[in-house]
Design an enzyme around this catalytic site. Sequence first.
Site, PDB file in Angstrom:
ATOM      1  N   HIS A  41       0.854  -1.194   0.000  1.00 18.41           N
ATOM      2  CA  HIS A  41       0.000   0.000   0.000  1.00 18.41           C
ATOM      3  C   HIS A  41       0.884   1.236   0.000  1.00 18.41           C
ATOM      4  O   HIS A  41       0.939   1.983   0.973  1.00 18.41           O
ATOM      5  CB  HIS A  41      -0.870   0.042   1.253  1.00 18.41           C
ATOM      6  CG  HIS A  41      -1.928  -1.002   1.274  1.00 18.41           C
ATOM      7  ND1 HIS A  41      -2.924  -1.061   0.339  1.00 18.41           N
ATOM      8  CD2 HIS A  41      -2.137  -2.051   2.095  1.00 18.41           C
ATOM      9  CE1 HIS A  41      -3.706  -2.084   0.590  1.00 18.41           C
ATOM     10  NE2 HIS A  41      -3.243  -2.710   1.645  1.00 18.41           N
ATOM     11  N   HIS A 128     -10.758  -7.246   4.010  1.00 16.73           N
ATOM     12  CA  HIS A 128      -9.298  -7.182   3.853  1.00 16.73           C
ATOM     13  C   HIS A 128      -8.802  -8.411   3.080  1.00 16.73           C
ATOM     14  O   HIS A 128      -9.221  -9.541   3.349  1.00 16.73           O
ATOM     15  CB  HIS A 128      -8.633  -7.126   5.233  1.00 16.73           C
ATOM     16  CG  HIS A 128      -7.202  -6.712   5.174  1.00 16.73           C
ATOM     17  ND1 HIS A 128      -6.204  -7.572   4.784  1.00 16.73           N
ATOM     18  CD2 HIS A 128      -6.602  -5.527   5.419  1.00 16.73           C
ATOM     19  CE1 HIS A 128      -5.048  -6.926   4.815  1.00 16.73           C
ATOM     20  NE2 HIS A 128      -5.265  -5.683   5.192  1.00 16.73           N
ATOM     21  N   GLU A 130      -6.155 -10.106   3.258  1.00 15.81           N
ATOM     22  CA  GLU A 130      -5.559 -11.193   4.075  1.00 15.81           C
ATOM     23  C   GLU A 130      -6.658 -12.133   4.577  1.00 15.81           C
ATOM     24  O   GLU A 130      -6.519 -13.364   4.506  1.00 15.81           O
ATOM     25  CB  GLU A 130      -4.792 -10.600   5.265  1.00 15.81           C
ATOM     26  CG  GLU A 130      -4.170 -11.695   6.131  1.00 15.81           C
ATOM     27  CD  GLU A 130      -3.652 -11.178   7.471  1.00 15.81           C
ATOM     28  OE1 GLU A 130      -3.048 -10.094   7.505  1.00 15.81           O
ATOM     29  OE2 GLU A 130      -3.867 -11.869   8.484  1.00 15.81           O
ATOM     30  N   ASN A 226      -2.881   0.429   8.521  1.00 12.17           N
ATOM     31  CA  ASN A 226      -2.017   0.398   9.707  1.00 12.17           C
ATOM     32  C   ASN A 226      -1.399   1.780   9.952  1.00 12.17           C
ATOM     33  O   ASN A 226      -1.151   2.159  11.090  1.00 12.17           O
ATOM     34  CB  ASN A 226      -0.985  -0.735   9.630  1.00 12.17           C
ATOM     35  CG  ASN A 226       0.194  -0.418   8.758  1.00 12.17           C
ATOM     36  OD1 ASN A 226       1.128   0.237   9.200  1.00 12.17           O
ATOM     37  ND2 ASN A 226       0.157  -0.847   7.504  1.00 12.17           N
TER      38      ASN A 226
END
Length: 299
Positions: A41, A128, A130, A226
């Site tokens: 990202h 997301h 993941e 994050n």
Amino acid sequence: MTIKCADSAGFCFGVKRAVDTVYDLLAKENHKVYTLGPIIHNEQVVEDLASQGVQVIEHPDEIAKEDRSQAILVIRSHGVGKFLYDALEEKGMRMVDGTCPFVKKIHTIVNEAWNQGKSIIIAGDGKHPEVQGINGWCGNTAIILESPEEAKAAVLDTEKDYAVVVQTTFRQSKFDDMLAILQEKGLKMEISQTICSATEKRQKEAMELSQNVDKMIVIGDKKSSNTQKLVEICKKNCENTVHIETICDLVLKTFKKDDRIGITAGASTPPAIIKEVVVTMSEIENVNVEEVSFEQMLE
Ligand code: F3S
């Protein structure tokens, strides 16, 4: 002016490994390199890779049949579901797996539990990549719970065996609250603590640093969750927290001679961008001015 950069600022192990993989392939291979989704990202890195011919695709089918023998597809650190490995094998395409080993471990736990007949619960954000990838190791059958409220509302079967895993970047305290709720329901659960310590360490350091400075700079892509979390943490302790993507975004911010400045960065911020900010700030210190804006400096 004192400047302190957090030790844990920037790339985590898994992101660094995936980004290095792509640069290594560019240096060593003549094949065309593709990444399944942006490798990171961070617009600057993705643009740099694009300028060297790396193409971002969302599905292997986007590579024309006649180009497949000359293609290498890199899977990013978030990982993908099993069906994608199967699809690549079926198409005979070359793949390099950049899945973070910590995420890979979750795939193995989920796949083994599912093969043993257990139902899977994933604590995490269902949107997301993941979490979507993890779900792809139990035939997309996982129950995905994002919050204690969702854990409360979930209709679950006390006769079944459940395996519980958690997204690597999930907040530990939130996961603990959710587990307490699930335990109250009397479920038979095998719990795997799969939160990655890199995130926790970075957040803890950001919290401590922001408590002891006058101004806090958080570097990272505006889309990186994050990084946004770091901004949120720092703002709680230091109202003069700014979120920038590169040094250019600091142009209109003012700094004083005796400011104590803290710097941290999200997991997808390259070392070069962090260094540029630290070096520029240090140069301002050397100029030794009372108050200066970056606009004046650049002029
Ligand atoms: Fe891996 Fe942890 Fe980074 S899971 S991708 S090392 S945040």
